[in-house]
Design an enzyme around this catalytic site. Structure first.
Site, short mmCIF file in Angstrom:
data_model
loop_
_atom_site.label_atom_id
_atom_site.label_comp_id
_atom_site.label_asym_id
_atom_site.label_seq_id
_atom_site.Cartn_x
_atom_site.Cartn_y
_atom_site.Cartn_z
N LYS A 214 2.18 -1.23 -21.86
CA LYS A 214 2.52 -2.28 -20.88
C LYS A 214 2.49 -3.65 -21.55
O LYS A 214 3.40 -4.47 -21.37
CB LYS A 214 1.54 -2.25 -19.71
CG LYS A 214 1.85 -3.30 -18.64
CD LYS A 214 0.61 -3.75 -17.91
CE LYS A 214 -0.20 -4.74 -18.73
NZ LYS A 214 -1.30 -5.38 -17.97
N CYS A 284 0.94 -4.19 -0.70
CA CYS A 284 0.69 -2.77 -0.98
C CYS A 284 -0.60 -2.63 -1.79
O CYS A 284 -0.60 -2.25 -2.96
CB CYS A 284 1.88 -2.16 -1.72
SG CYS A 284 1.93 -0.36 -1.67
N CYS A 294 4.60 -4.69 6.29
CA CYS A 294 5.57 -4.35 5.24
C CYS A 294 6.93 -4.00 5.84
O CYS A 294 7.02 -3.21 6.79
CB CYS A 294 5.05 -3.16 4.42
SG CYS A 294 6.16 -2.67 3.09
N CYS A 300 8.97 4.01 3.82
CA CYS A 300 7.98 4.40 2.82
C CYS A 300 7.35 5.74 3.20
O CYS A 300 6.72 5.87 4.26
CB CYS A 300 6.90 3.34 2.71
SG CYS A 300 5.55 3.78 1.59
#
Length: 306
Positions: A214, A284, A294, A300
């Site tokens: 990352k 989230c 959301c 979702c």
């Protein structure tokens, strides 16, 4: 008569003696038997086969001259895509339009000194901020970077700082004792092998102590301006699994990165990290996500309990 004449001509055309041949020095070789002679004749008079010119095969993903990138688009058409992902992404963009998450003001793009010269100092500061950010909130990382920069954050200054002082400056970042060791080791390598600069490839970056995939992909994007892959941290890993953006559930950020890169269009690779990290910081959440607030609550799978 004609047949005999033909046989005589053939006989005369042969070397002295029926089926005989001369060896070096004029010595006669043993006569060939009829079958051997026929085989020899066939061998002698068989035509030479011409080799066919090798034909160049066109490959689907190889762009022809003047059409650079045309073939690459064919490979970018995935065989699988998650359901409703474009609508989900648009909804996340809408929720993130305020750009008011911690990552938006305190991420790696904001932790280095833009006025530092030469450029390699800026790149070194970017890499150091990423090394400090592991398992650490952006606010804590930014504070450590401010203290380091106040002392003049360069390769030479870090090598001249003793471990105890360096630990005091970066505390309380996560695993700060290990990071003191990694920072010193990596900084020494940068001075010895790269002239104080940072490597310009993911493979070389991840080979440095304390640098993971990352960090390497973010360093390539922020320090070098190159999109080398999707930077996946715990936020991106969590959200991708909740939205079912991976064909199967993944168990690590690196596994999630590979799964996302199989289908997500490359032009979105740089955007997706900051977008999902901020979304994970504000909405989230790891525990008790704010599903009622959301825009993706109806799209979702995790919010619907699927």
């Amino acid at each position: 008569m004609n047949a005999a004449g033909v046989r005589m001509v053939v006989t005369r055309a042969r070397s002295p003696g029926t089926g005989a041949s001369l060896r070096p020095g004029g010595e006669k070789a043993a006569p060939l038997r009829s079958g051997e002679a026929a085989a020899e004749g066939r061998k002698s008079y068989s035509p030479v086969k011409r080799r066919r010119k090798a034909r160049r095969l066109s490959v689907a993903y190889e762009a022809s001259e003047g059409e650079e990138g045309a073939g690459a688009e064919c490979l970018q058409t995935p065989s699988w895509q998650p359901q409703d992902w474009r609508q989900q992404l648009d909804n996340i963009r809408t929720m993130r339009s305020g750009k008011d998450a911690p990552v938006d003001q305190l991420g790696a793009e904001h932790c280095f000194d833009p006025s530092a010269s030469p450029k390699q100092v800026q790149r070194y500061q970017v890499l150091l901020s990423l090394m400090l950010s592991s398992q650490t909130k952006d606010q804590v990382t930014a504070g450590a970077m401010q203290r380091l920069r106040a002392r003049g954050l360069t390769v030479d200054s870090i090598l001249q700082t003793d471990d105890s002082t360096l630990g005091t400056l970066i505390y309380p970042v996560g695993f700060w004792r290990s990071k003191v060791k990694y920072i010193k080791q990596t900084t020494a390598i940068l001075q010895q092998r790269y002239g104080g600069d940072i490597p310009a490839s993911v493979a070389e970056l991840v080979a440095l102590p304390g640098v993971g995939p990352k960090m390497a992909h973010l360093a390539m994007a922020v320090a070098w301006g190159t999109v080398s892959g999707i930077a996946v941290d715990t936020h991106v890993h969590r959200i991708a699994n909740r939205l079912r953006w991976t064909k199967e559930a993944t168990r690590s950020p690196e596994e999630t990165r590979r799964a996302l890169e199989e289908w997500l269009p490359r032009e979105l690779w740089r955007e997706i990290n900051g977008l999902l990290v901020g979304f994970g910081q504000q909405t989230c959440l790891p525990v008790r996500p704010r599903c009622q607030a959301c825009l993706n609550r109806a799209l979702c799978p995790a919010a619907r309990g699927l």
